[in-house]
Design a protein around this motif. Structure first.
Motif, PDB file in Angstrom:
ATOM      1  N   TRP A 181      25.452  23.112  -1.690  1.00 44.71           N
ATOM      2  CA  TRP A 181      26.845  23.038  -1.525  1.00 44.71           C
ATOM      3  C   TRP A 181      26.989  22.360  -0.177  1.00 44.71           C
ATOM      4  O   TRP A 181      27.766  21.584   0.188  1.00 44.71           O
ATOM      5  N   GLN A 182      26.342  23.052   0.960  1.00 40.69           N
ATOM      6  CA  GLN A 182      26.423  22.713   2.148  1.00 40.69           C
ATOM      7  C   GLN A 182      26.212  21.298   2.725  1.00 40.69           C
ATOM      8  O   GLN A 182      26.625  20.623   3.191  1.00 40.69           O
ATOM      9  N   LEU A 183      24.872  21.142   2.047  1.00 35.87           N
ATOM     10  CA  LEU A 183      24.455  19.575   2.128  1.00 35.87           C
ATOM     11  C   LEU A 183      25.287  18.711   1.785  1.00 35.87           C
ATOM     12  O   LEU A 183      25.633  17.640   2.157  1.00 35.87           O
ATOM     13  N   CYS A 184      25.973  18.724   0.480  1.00 33.21           N
ATOM     14  CA  CYS A 184      26.786  18.085  -0.190  1.00 33.21           C
ATOM     15  C   CYS A 184      27.971  17.815   0.500  1.00 33.21           C
ATOM     16  O   CYS A 184      28.622  16.803   0.732  1.00 33.21           O
ATOM     17  N   ARG A 185      28.612  18.912   1.050  1.00 33.70           N
ATOM     18  CA  ARG A 185      29.729  19.082   2.093  1.00 33.70           C
ATOM     19  C   ARG A 185      29.658  18.244   3.191  1.00 33.70           C
ATOM     20  O   ARG A 185      30.437  17.557   3.555  1.00 33.70           O
ATOM     21  N   GLU A 186      28.331  18.257   3.851  1.00 38.31           N
ATOM     22  CA  GLU A 186      28.224  17.422   5.240  1.00 38.31           C
ATOM     23  C   GLU A 186      27.709  16.067   4.934  1.00 38.31           C
ATOM     24  O   GLU A 186      28.090  15.330   5.649  1.00 38.31           O
ATOM     25  N   VAL A 187      27.613  15.514   3.657  1.00 37.50           N
ATOM     26  CA  VAL A 187      27.547  13.992   3.431  1.00 37.50           C
ATOM     27  C   VAL A 187      28.934  13.429   3.417  1.00 37.50           C
ATOM     28  O   VAL A 187      29.647  13.681   2.682  1.00 37.50           O
ATOM     29  N   GLN A 188      28.806  12.226   4.153  1.00 37.27           N
ATOM     30  CA  GLN A 188      30.084  11.351   3.997  1.00 37.27           C
ATOM     31  C   GLN A 188      30.017  10.769   2.694  1.00 37.27           C
ATOM     32  O   GLN A 188      28.888  10.065   2.367  1.00 37.27           O
ATOM     33  N   GLY A 189      31.303  10.424   2.322  1.00 38.71           N
ATOM     34  CA  GLY A 189      31.265   9.684   1.075  1.00 38.71           C
ATOM     35  C   GLY A 189      32.926   9.377   0.549  1.00 38.71           C
ATOM     36  O   GLY A 189      33.663  10.069   1.185  1.00 38.71           O
ATOM     37  N   SER A 190      32.919   8.512  -0.189  1.00 38.95           N
ATOM     38  CA  SER A 190      34.340   8.106  -0.462  1.00 38.95           C
ATOM     39  C   SER A 190      34.925   8.994  -1.510  1.00 38.95           C
ATOM     40  O   SER A 190      36.018   9.372  -1.549  1.00 38.95           O
ATOM     41  N   ALA A 191      33.958   9.783  -2.163  1.00 37.65           N
ATOM     42  CA  ALA A 191      34.460  10.967  -3.051  1.00 37.65           C
ATOM     43  C   ALA A 191      33.308  11.969  -3.054  1.00 37.65           C
ATOM     44  O   ALA A 191      32.142  11.432  -3.127  1.00 37.65           O
ATOM     45  N   HIS A 192      33.639  13.191  -3.146  1.00 37.10           N
ATOM     46  CA  HIS A 192      32.499  14.263  -3.599  1.00 37.10           C
ATOM     47  C   HIS A 192      32.844  14.684  -5.222  1.00 37.10           C
ATOM     48  O   HIS A 192      34.079  14.873  -5.543  1.00 37.10           O
ATOM     49  N   TYR A 193      31.834  15.076  -5.903  1.00 29.83           N
ATOM     50  CA  TYR A 193      31.919  15.374  -7.151  1.00 29.83           C
ATOM     51  C   TYR A 193      31.374  16.626  -7.620  1.00 29.83           C
ATOM     52  O   TYR A 193      30.358  17.142  -6.897  1.00 29.83           O
ATOM     53  N   VAL A 194      31.848  17.565  -8.477  1.00 31.46           N
ATOM     54  CA  VAL A 194      31.306  18.671  -8.758  1.00 31.46           C
ATOM     55  C   VAL A 194      30.901  18.643 -10.214  1.00 31.46           C
ATOM     56  O   VAL A 194      31.891  18.130 -11.182  1.00 31.46           O
ATOM     57  N   VAL A 195      29.530  18.777 -10.891  1.00 30.85           N
ATOM     58  CA  VAL A 195      29.241  18.431 -12.091  1.00 30.85           C
ATOM     59  C   VAL A 195      28.570  19.642 -12.570  1.00 30.85           C
ATOM     60  O   VAL A 195      27.703  20.487 -12.046  1.00 30.85           O
ATOM     61  N   CYS A 196      28.829  20.091 -13.867  1.00 27.17           N
ATOM     62  CA  CYS A 196      28.302  21.136 -14.437  1.00 27.17           C
ATOM     63  C   CYS A 196      27.385  20.780 -15.674  1.00 27.17           C
ATOM     64  O   CYS A 196      27.840  20.012 -16.417  1.00 27.17           O
ATOM     65  N   ASN A 197      26.309  21.219 -15.536  1.00 31.54           N
ATOM     66  CA  ASN A 197      25.205  21.003 -16.312  1.00 31.54           C
ATOM     67  C   ASN A 197      25.292  21.934 -17.630  1.00 31.54           C
ATOM     68  O   ASN A 197      24.606  22.870 -17.611  1.00 31.54           O
ATOM     69  N   ALA A 198      26.135  21.345 -18.823  1.00 34.44           N
ATOM     70  CA  ALA A 198      26.135  22.449 -20.025  1.00 34.44           C
ATOM     71  C   ALA A 198      25.178  21.404 -21.002  1.00 34.44           C
ATOM     72  O   ALA A 198      25.729  21.484 -22.166  1.00 34.44           O
ATOM     73  N   ASP A 199      23.971  20.869 -20.537  1.00 34.50           N
ATOM     74  CA  ASP A 199      23.238  20.446 -21.694  1.00 34.50           C
ATOM     75  C   ASP A 199      22.105  20.918 -21.932  1.00 34.50           C
ATOM     76  O   ASP A 199      20.931  20.647 -21.661  1.00 34.50           O
ATOM     77  N   GLU A 200      22.282  22.588 -21.967  1.00 35.19           N
ATOM     78  CA  GLU A 200      21.090  23.360 -22.186  1.00 35.19           C
ATOM     79  C   GLU A 200      20.462  22.935 -23.440  1.00 35.19           C
ATOM     80  O   GLU A 200      20.773  23.003 -24.547  1.00 35.19           O
ATOM     81  N   GLY A 201      19.141  22.279 -23.358  1.00 34.41           N
ATOM     82  CA  GLY A 201      18.457  21.836 -24.607  1.00 34.41           C
ATOM     83  C   GLY A 201      17.197  22.360 -24.801  1.00 34.41           C
ATOM     84  O   GLY A 201      16.636  22.025 -25.722  1.00 34.41           O
ATOM     85  N   GLU A 202      16.787  23.064 -23.689  1.00 31.30           N
ATOM     86  CA  GLU A 202      15.432  23.788 -23.813  1.00 31.30           C
ATOM     87  C   GLU A 202      15.159  24.665 -25.357  1.00 31.30           C
ATOM     88  O   GLU A 202      16.318  25.474 -25.274  1.00 31.30           O
ATOM     89  N   PRO A 203      14.631  24.400 -25.918  1.00 28.81           N
ATOM     90  CA  PRO A 203      14.495  25.106 -27.308  1.00 28.81           C
ATOM     91  C   PRO A 203      14.325  26.875 -27.001  1.00 28.81           C
ATOM     92  O   PRO A 203      13.684  27.241 -26.166  1.00 28.81           O
ATOM     93  N   GLY A 204      15.171  27.441 -27.874  1.00 32.80           N
ATOM     94  CA  GLY A 204      15.266  28.973 -27.528  1.00 32.80           C
ATOM     95  C   GLY A 204      16.395  29.258 -26.652  1.00 32.80           C
ATOM     96  O   GLY A 204      16.509  30.585 -26.220  1.00 32.80           O
TER      97      GLY A 204
END
Lengths: 603, 275
Positions: free
Chosen positions: A233-256
């Motif tokens: 989070w800190q690394l992301c915050r420190e980077v300059q950008g036209s926008a910052h994004y938060v992405v949740c990985n709810a693609d749990e595909g690991e069998p089991g």
């Protein structure tokens, strides 16, 4: 790109239908995957004509639309049936899970061969990778809706319902009821945060202290890689950008793995709270939840939670009256691709492309979604973050071990009395877990799913944690009665099917490993084949582009190291046995000529 | 990467490849630095001037872990969890050069890995060298010779792949495609078009053409495009220019694949008036 977009618009019928489907879907959500989903649902396939129409409507190259259609398992260029049935092929929730081949059984009753659509277009049947119903036994998806706890009697009823063309809404509603099966609750599962309490605590702390609480907590990514969440989070915050994004990985595909299914179903408020905390910490205005296509049935529920949170002022402009703090979340639904669980492939998919892992560095935290700084975290990680902000880093650190703070939510399935969700402090032994879930005579445990580690009973005193047995949450138990080679073959097929095809070692290697294992399992392998398997598996592991290839050979390597006998007992004791079986190759000719006499066989 | 490159151009630093110290400039990859210094790292999907791709994996190198490094990077944190603690594998064409990197490149073990990867490329497609126009000018074939590959080793996949002969002057034979995406990138980045893409997944990945019919004839590909000439194998060929240079006088009859800067020579063999 010069696209003649209006060439077909005057022709009535399909062209008009395709156009209206696209226009309607696009108005609801402009995401390519969503538009393609609408087409697949309503036309049962995505035709060449539809590809061109979509490309024109979304102003994309038709090759990109074509490439995406061919990449994701749930899109088809050949029409599927009005009832599209996909059996899971996972060792825990697959069509063989009960020891009977349920897919073959349904195929027989419906007079249909797997991976085909019946001539009358009524029904198609096939298999798909694990659908995350492992605590409920054999399961399938019918038109995207999961039916669980399948048995022989249900298969007969399903066949009858399909033949009678009974609408899905009139099928027994209990079949679609997916319970959570939470068996042991710890730090995170004891209670769902009531909406907004985490955010109020966060606002009281302010940005700096929120971030420092997350860092102090020692929280590490729950997807399996274990990177420090606060540092990310800190690394992301420190980077300059036209926008910052938060992405949740709810693609749990690991069998089991099915813990995210439960978290999304019963702890969605905590999840969205955690994503909002992250947005506050890194300065993001937009978030995305990337939901695996297999969990599309959860979409209405998740949307309703988002709507309620907007009404409560927990999402949107000036959240909780805090001037300038605006954030909202959109949900993007995948379409059947395990590789999209890899964070950079997930971002590619979010951008409406094939899910091909990017070259790293640069990492998503600096160059993520649309090239901007992006935090990608697991569902469980965000939920933990929401709790930490409310209860403090000390509360979190008090549980777990020094290097692995907090708890881990496990999805336990396979040969045990009580499959389900178990939350433990890090540091718990496998033996403890096996005792709790009622696994009486386990010979092996697959920790972290097929991409994780296969361990035998001699190692059951090892502990869960980033410094010993790291896991994304899947824990599959195999009893003495299991043929481990069948399990390993299943995993090899899974990886060959899910390889994205970008790099040579994984694209070709996973298929070679699959073929080699099939040869051994069918009783045609020699010592030479085993040695080849070892060499090839090592190459795929060490030289592949991303985590998929780097872990795809783990079940084979672990199997060869810890359970060599399951391979060796299948070997033929010759120096060499060719891959090519001449007699089998003549099978088709025998079928055509209706001969099966001795002279029609070699040897 | 390129944004801050210019500022740091002055500070020169070095990496070490197989014991040889090699200078690099900030922003360069290991491959860039090696090629500039005349050190060959085998590669198929890399071409100077195009965005590095890192898919063929012929350029795999091992980078020694720097246990005594003063740098405190996240990568060191990750290295702690790597199975092999002594070194880690990287694609030279995409990995940025970092001062002090100790790199293994031309070693028997790595060349064995590369040979196996080359064999994989051969058996996945349908490569019939003796009847291929590209024979002798084919980088895949030359790579096989370079690495001492004597056979495909693995069972052939015999995949069904479509030939596209629709274009009046350019031929697309997917049997020979190795999915290196050089044509994809050349079309986008140099020609300013977007003629090619990869579709499908895993072993079913294949080259597609960006046109309404999916055929080359309906695309805007022209013989003057770089994409029409960049194919390292015989998947994209110029029609009606077969065997103008006899076998025996072709690129790799006269040169080693390990010579640097052969791209121009291969292009002139195609006898096209561009470049």
């Amino acid at each position: 790109m010069k696209n003649v977009s209006d060439a077909d618009s005057n022709t009535a019928g399909t062209a008009g239908l395709i156009h209206s489907i696209i226009a309607k879907a696009y108005a609801e959500s402009p995401h390519l995957l969503h538009v393609l989903y609408a087409l697949q649902q309503q036309c049962l396939h995505i035709s060449e004509e539809a590809v061109r129409e979509v490309a024109a409507h979304l102003d994309l190259p038709s090759s990109q639309v074509d490439a995406v259609v061919e990449f994701y398992s749930f899109f088809h260029k050949i029409p599927r049936g009005r009832y599209d049935i996909l059996f899971s092929n996972c060792t825990s929730c697959g069509y063989m899970a009960g020891g009977v081949d349920l897919m073959a059984m349904l195929g027989q009753q419906l007079n249909i061969v797997a991976d085909n659509t019946r001539g009358d277009g009524l029904v198609s049947m096939g298999q798909t990778s694990c659908i995350g119903m492992c605590d409920h036994g054999a399961a399938l998806l019918v038109n995207g809706m999961p039916i669980i706890s399948l048995d022989v009697a249900m298969i007969a009823r399903i066949a009858a319902l399909v033949e009678a063309e009974t609408p899905l809404k009139d099928w027994p509603s209990g079949w679609f009821q997916v319970d959570d099966n939470i068996r042991v609750s710890g730090l995170l599962l004891k209670d769902d945060l009531s909406a907004g309490v985490g955010l109020r605590a966060m606002l009281a702390l302010g940005t700096e202290d929120t971030l420092s609480e997350i860092i102090q907590s020692g929280l590490r990514g729950r997807g399996g890689a274990g990177f420090s969440t606060g540092m990310k989070w800190q690394l992301c915050r420190e980077v300059q950008g036209s926008a910052h994004y938060v992405v949740c990985n709810a693609d749990e595909g690991e069998p089991g793995t099915f813990k995210d299914r439960v978290l999304l179903h019963s702890y969605a408020d905590s999840l969205f709270e955690g994503m909002t905390v992250c947005a506050f910490a890194v300065g993001a205005k937009q978030g995305y939840l990337y939901l695996r296509g297999e969990y599309r049935y959860l979409l209405p529920h998740l949307q309703s939670v988002l709507v309620r949170r907007r009404e409560l002022g927990l999402l949107g402009v000036d959240i909780l009256g805090q001037p300038g703090f605006s954030f909202d979340i959109d949900i993007v639904v995948g379409a059947g691709a395990y590789i999209c669980g890899e964070e950079s492939a997930l971002i590619e998919s979010l951008e409406g492309k094939r899910g091909i892992p990017r070259v790293r560095p640069p990492f998503p935290v600096t160059h993520g979604y649309l090239g901007q700084p992006t935090v990608v975290n697991n569902v469980e990680t965000f939920i933990a973050a929401a709790h930490i902000v409310l209860r403090g880093s000390v509360w979190f650190r008090a549980v777990g071990t020094e290097k692995s703070a907090g708890s881990k939510i496990l999805s336990i399935s396979g040969d045990c009395a009580a499959p389900g969700i178990y939350e433990y402090p890090f540091g718990v032994t496998i033996r403890q877990v096996l005792d709790d879930c009622g696994a009486k005579d386990a010979q092996a445990v697959q920790v972290g799913g097929p991409s994780g580690m296969l361990i035998g009973s001699a190692e059951f005193d090892r502990r869960l944690g980033f410094d010993d047995l790291s896991t994304g949450g899947s824990l599959m138990v195999f009893s003495q009665a299991r043929d481990l080679l069948v399990v390993i073959v299943n995993f090899a097929h899974f990886f060959a099917h899910e390889s994205c095809g970008f790099c040579t070692p994984c694209r070709v290697g996973t298929t070679l490993l699959k073929n080699g294992l099939d040869k051994i399992a069918s009783g045609h392998g020699t010592r030479y084949d085993l040695d080849e398997m070892q060499r090839l598996a090592t190459l795929v592991k060490c030289r592949s582009h991303c985590g998929l290839g780097q872990t795809a050979a783990n079940p084979i390597l672990d199997g060869l190291q810890r359970f060599p006998q399951v391979f060796e007992q299948r070997l033929v004791h010759r120096d060499f046995e060719p891959h090519f079986d001449l007699d089998a190759a003549l099978g088709e000719a025998r079928q055509i000529s209706h001969r099966d006499d001795a002279a029609a066989h070699i040897e | 990467m390129s944004a801050d490159t210019k500022q740091n151009l002055i500070t020169q630093n070095t990496i070490t490849i197989d014991g040889q110290e090699i200078p690099f400039q900030a922003g360069q990859t290991i491959m860039d630095a090696a090629l500039a210094a005349g050190v060959y790292i085998p590669h198929l999907c890399h071409r100077q001037g195009l965005t590095p791709h890192g898919s063929c994996k012929l350029c795999v190198v091992d980078i020694a872990s720097r246990s005594a490094s003063s740098h405190n990077s996240n990568r060191r944190l990750q290295a702690k969890f790597a199975v092999d603690a002594d070194s880690r594998s990287a694609s030279a064409c995409t990995m940025p050069a970092v001062a002090g990197q100790q790199i293994s490149n031309n070693t028997p073990a790595l060349n064995e890995v590369r040979k196996t990867i080359t064999q994989m490329l051969f058996i996945e497609g349908n490569h019939i060298c003796p009847s291929c126009e590209k024979c002798g000018d084919c980088t895949l074939q030359a790579m096989a010779y370079h690495l001492g590959m004597l056979d495909g080793h693995f069972p052939q996949f015999f995949q069904h792949r479509e030939v596209d002969a629709s274009h009046p002057t350019i031929m697309l034979d997917r049997d020979r495609c190795i999915l290196c995406e050089l044509c994809v990138r050349a079309s986008r980045e140099v020609d300013g078009k977007n003629v090619f893409a990869i579709a499908g997944r895993g072993i079913n990945a294949h080259l597609v053409v960006n046109s309404a019919s999916g055929k080359l004839v309906d695309s805007d590909l022209e013989t003057s495009d770089m994409a029409a000439h960049i194919c390292p194998v015989g998947a994209i060929l110029i029609k009606e220019h077969g065997y103008e240079v006899p076998i025996g006088q072709r690129t790799f009859d006269l040169h080693q694949v390990s010579e640097i800067g052969l791209e121009k020579i291969i292009l002139t063999k195609a006898r096209q008036p561009d470049e």
